[in-house]
Motif scaffolding. Structure first.
Motif, mmCIF file in Angstrom:
data_model
loop_
_atom_site.group_PDB
_atom_site.id
_atom_site.type_symbol
_atom_site.label_atom_id
_atom_site.label_comp_id
_atom_site.label_asym_id
_atom_site.label_seq_id
_atom_site.Cartn_x
_atom_site.Cartn_y
_atom_site.Cartn_z
ATOM 1 N N TYR A 197 93.597 36.603 10.422
ATOM 2 C CA TYR A 197 92.953 37.226 11.581
ATOM 3 C C TYR A 197 94.020 37.341 12.667
ATOM 4 O O TYR A 197 94.467 36.335 13.225
ATOM 5 C CB TYR A 197 91.780 36.365 12.052
ATOM 6 N N ILE A 232 83.458 34.770 12.474
ATOM 7 C CA ILE A 232 84.251 34.869 11.258
ATOM 8 C C ILE A 232 84.002 33.567 10.520
ATOM 9 O O ILE A 232 84.637 32.557 10.783
ATOM 10 C CB ILE A 232 85.747 35.041 11.559
ATOM 11 N N ASN A 243 93.923 41.134 17.170
ATOM 12 C CA ASN A 243 92.640 41.706 17.559
ATOM 13 C C ASN A 243 92.423 41.514 19.057
ATOM 14 O O ASN A 243 92.947 40.586 19.661
ATOM 15 C CB ASN A 243 91.517 41.040 16.770
ATOM 16 N N THR A 288 92.210 40.481 5.219
ATOM 17 C CA THR A 288 93.018 40.669 6.421
ATOM 18 C C THR A 288 92.180 41.383 7.473
ATOM 19 O O THR A 288 91.580 42.434 7.203
ATOM 20 C CB THR A 288 94.269 41.499 6.109
ATOM 21 N N ILE A 289 92.127 40.783 8.663
ATOM 22 C CA ILE A 289 91.367 41.347 9.780
ATOM 23 C C ILE A 289 92.364 41.554 10.916
ATOM 24 O O ILE A 289 92.834 40.586 11.523
ATOM 25 C CB ILE A 289 90.237 40.402 10.217
ATOM 26 N N THR A 290 92.709 42.804 11.210
ATOM 27 C CA THR A 290 93.790 43.036 12.159
ATOM 28 C C THR A 290 93.545 44.301 12.975
ATOM 29 O O THR A 290 92.971 45.282 12.482
ATOM 30 C CB THR A 290 95.141 43.145 11.421
ATOM 31 N N SER A 293 83.291 32.798 19.232
ATOM 32 C CA SER A 293 83.775 32.906 17.859
ATOM 33 C C SER A 293 83.428 31.628 17.119
ATOM 34 O O SER A 293 83.266 30.567 17.710
ATOM 35 C CB SER A 293 85.285 33.154 17.831
ATOM 36 N N ILE A 353 87.114 30.370 13.248
ATOM 37 C CA ILE A 353 88.478 30.864 13.261
ATOM 38 C C ILE A 353 89.333 29.987 14.175
ATOM 39 O O ILE A 353 88.835 29.289 15.018
ATOM 40 C CB ILE A 353 88.554 32.336 13.729
#
Length: 371
Positions: free
Chosen positions: A357, A344, A360, A324-326, A368, A371
């Motif tokens: 994701y 990512i 952010n 989890t990327i938050t 990017s 993603i």
């Protein structure tokens, strides 16, 4: 250096040992001992001609506080029982001679920044002695050596190492290997190193916690191959939070093999890393801020990535599932689509499954991928 510490150093160096001891002992009363929540039945190591070993034998299992106000050598191996509190004041210090082992199962009362062990022998701390333990209690040429010596004395079950009293510029001349399940607390200090790996985490259940952006892990090798914190193969339950990471300001050039990872976990032995938490970390100057390969169930939350150079990735995931990327902030001060990259990587040839994701913030000219 504060005035009280200067006074104490002068006191230890110019007065005879008995005078220093008397100065300290005269200030100890049952009232102020009680206010420090220690046993009021106070004993003094100077009563015992053979020092600590004799004191332990004579006192036995009787609850007692043993005052150590000057340097004393530990001539043989000694086990201090859980009923005996060691209280270090003034110039108090235990020198454990080579080939001897000092095991302390009772509490320790000592100022956080006073060295109380001078040892060529072995020191073993029981659980009652590490509530918490301060690395400045131990000898060592720099902060890294003192923390390493503290780790060596800790029980295998770990505990808390309070290194938050270090201030200003500190040196880690060798890689700091965290090989026990400890909570390492860092304060308002910069920990600089030229080592390829500055901090290596080899144990499960490790937390490295700073005091916010004022805690800095600083890679000082200019444009070299260097990593600030490395979580080693198969390690689980690592938390890195509330600190800053400064890289080598490496600029990627085609064919270049040097790199710089702020936090790195490359678990390539078949046993992935699990449950790495990176929270409230401020990254700058790293080619890759976070570089995870085979690191599953990770949480990357509330971090800030600051970049101004070419070819970097702020977060790189490869074959890392259910992460989890938050709540992170991605920033760049460069110009042009390649001036700063957030990659990512959820690539078909090396997929990461179940990656979330969300929420952010991206500031500046950043591209990017995946993603």
């Amino acid at each position: 250096m504060n005035k009280a510490l200067v006074f104490l150093l002068v006191l230890c160096s110019v007065l005879p040992a008995y005078a220093v001891e008397k100065t300290i002992v005269d200030t100890v009363t049952p009232q102020n001992l009680a206010s420090k929540s220690i046993d009021t039945d106070l004993d003094n190591i100077t009563k015992y001609s053979s020092g600590l070993s004799e004191a332990v034998t004579v006192i036995g299992a009787t609850p007692r506080t043993l005052l150590i106000a000057k340097a004393s050598s530990v001539l043989g191996s000694v086990v201090v029982p859980s009923t005996l509190t060691l209280m270090f004041t003034g110039c108090g210090r235990l020198n454990v001679l080579a080939g001897q082992t000092l095991t302390i199962n009772g509490p320790i009362q000592a100022p956080p920044t006073q060295q109380i062990f001078s040892s060529t022998g072995t020191i073993v701390l029981g659980t009652a002695a590490i509530q918490p333990v301060y690395p400045q209690w131990f000898s060592g040429a720099d902060a890294g050596a003192q923390i390493t010596n503290t780790l060596a004395a800790m029980p295998v079950t770990g505990g808390t190492i309070d290194a938050s009293k270090y201030a200003g510029a500190q040196t880690l001349a060798s890689t700091l290997t965290i090989d026990k399940p400890v909570v390492l607390l860092l304060g308002n200090a910069t920990f600089g190193s030229t080592q390829t790996t500055i901090i290596s985490v080899t144990s499960n259940n490790v937390t490295i916690k700073g005091d916010g952006q004022v805690t800095l892990i600083d890679a000082t090798t200019s444009l070299g191959n260097q990593h600030n914190i490395v979580v080693q193969d198969g390690v689980s339950n690592t938390t890195i939070r509330d600190l800053s990471i400064d890289g080598t300001n490496k600029i990627f050039v085609g064919g270049d093999t040097d790199t710089n990872h702020g936090i790195r976990a490359i678990c390539s032995t078949g046993t992935p890393c699990e449950n790495i938490i990176v929270k409230n970390v401020n990254f700058s100057g790293t080619l890759q801020g976070i570089f995870f390969r085979q690191a599953n169930h990770c949480n990357i939350e509330g971090n800030t990535f600051n970049y101004s150079h070419l070819g970097g990735q702020q977060i790189y995931l490869s074959n890392s599932d259910y992460c989890t990327i938050t709540g992170n902030r991605h920033r760049t001060t460069g110009t042009g689509s390649a001036a700063n990259a957030i990659d990512i990587n959820v690539r078909p040839d090396d997929p990461s499954e179940g990656v979330v994701y969300s929420n952010n913030t991206i500031d500046g000219d950043i591209r990017s991928e995946g993603i």
